[in-house]
Design an enzyme around this catalytic site. Structure first.
Site, PDB file in Angstrom:
ATOM      1  N   HIS A  11      11.335  53.492  50.727  1.00  0.00           N
ATOM      2  CA  HIS A  11      10.978  53.544  51.994  1.00  0.00           C
ATOM      3  C   HIS A  11      11.341  52.181  52.607  1.00  0.00           C
ATOM      4  CE1 HIS A  11       8.611  54.741  55.726  1.00  0.00           C
ATOM      5  NE2 HIS A  11       7.969  53.545  55.546  1.00  0.00           N
ATOM      6  N   ASN A  43       4.598  49.807  59.385  1.00  0.00           N
ATOM      7  CA  ASN A  43       5.248  51.179  59.226  1.00  0.00           C
ATOM      8  C   ASN A  43       5.929  51.734  60.076  1.00  0.00           C
ATOM      9  OD1 ASN A  43       6.020  52.804  57.149  1.00  0.00           O
ATOM     10  ND2 ASN A  43       3.877  53.478  56.515  1.00  0.00           N
TER      11      ASN A  43
END
Length: 166
Positions: free
Chosen positions: A112, A132
């Site tokens: 990620h 995020n």
């Protein structure tokens, strides 16, 4: 980095454009932040208000890239003094993140990409401030905190940044 260099808000960038167009990258199927950032330093993508295939237009004067693989965390802290950085991390355990500082149970199997926007070394547990991409309902309004040290979640495995010059 543009806002830091100029004092002006940059034109919003399309995350989806990078996922779709940054070649040779595989986006959500195993993309590489260094490859994506390299593509961004070369690409200009004007809005045409029509559907089309991804078309790359190069511009070699957009910035100086800095890509680092496996750097010591003290070097990561130095890079953050100039502005945010992109990091590839292991986010497998983040789905249930409710808050606090991640200090354990986070491996370094990169899967990620996130943006590290700062850090706080003043408390009993120093931590990175990580933005995020899962929306503002995640964590602390879209952010989470990861303990500095021990390369938790692989935070220093692959770091990318761009220095903007005009």
């Amino acid at each position: 980095m543009y806002a830091i260099a100029t004092g002006k808000a940059p034109t919003p960038l399309a995350v989806q454009e990078v996922i779709d167009c940054a070649y040779p990258n595989w986006g959500c199927s195993g993309g590489d932040t260094c490859v994506a950032l390299d593509w961004m330093t070369k690409a200009v993508y004007p809005l045409r208000d029509e559907s089309d295939f991804c078309t790359i237009i190069t511009n070699k004067t957009r910035g100086i890239k800095v890509f680092v693989k496996g750097l010591p965390e003290d070097r990561l802290l130095e890079l953050l003094q100039s502005g945010p950085v992109v990091a590839a991390v292991d986010a497998k355990t983040w789905q249930n993140y409710q808050g606090g500082i991640i200090q354990y149970h986070c491996e370094s199997h990169i899967n990620h990409a996130v943006q590290i926007v700062g850090y706080d070394l003043t408390g009993p547990v120093p931590y990175y401030i990580v933005r995020n991409s899962w929306g503002t309902d995640f964590g602390h309004s879209g952010y989470l905190y990861i303990k500095v040290g021990d390369n938790l979640c692989g935070i220093a495995e692959e770091v990318s940044t761009v220095s903007v010059y005009l």
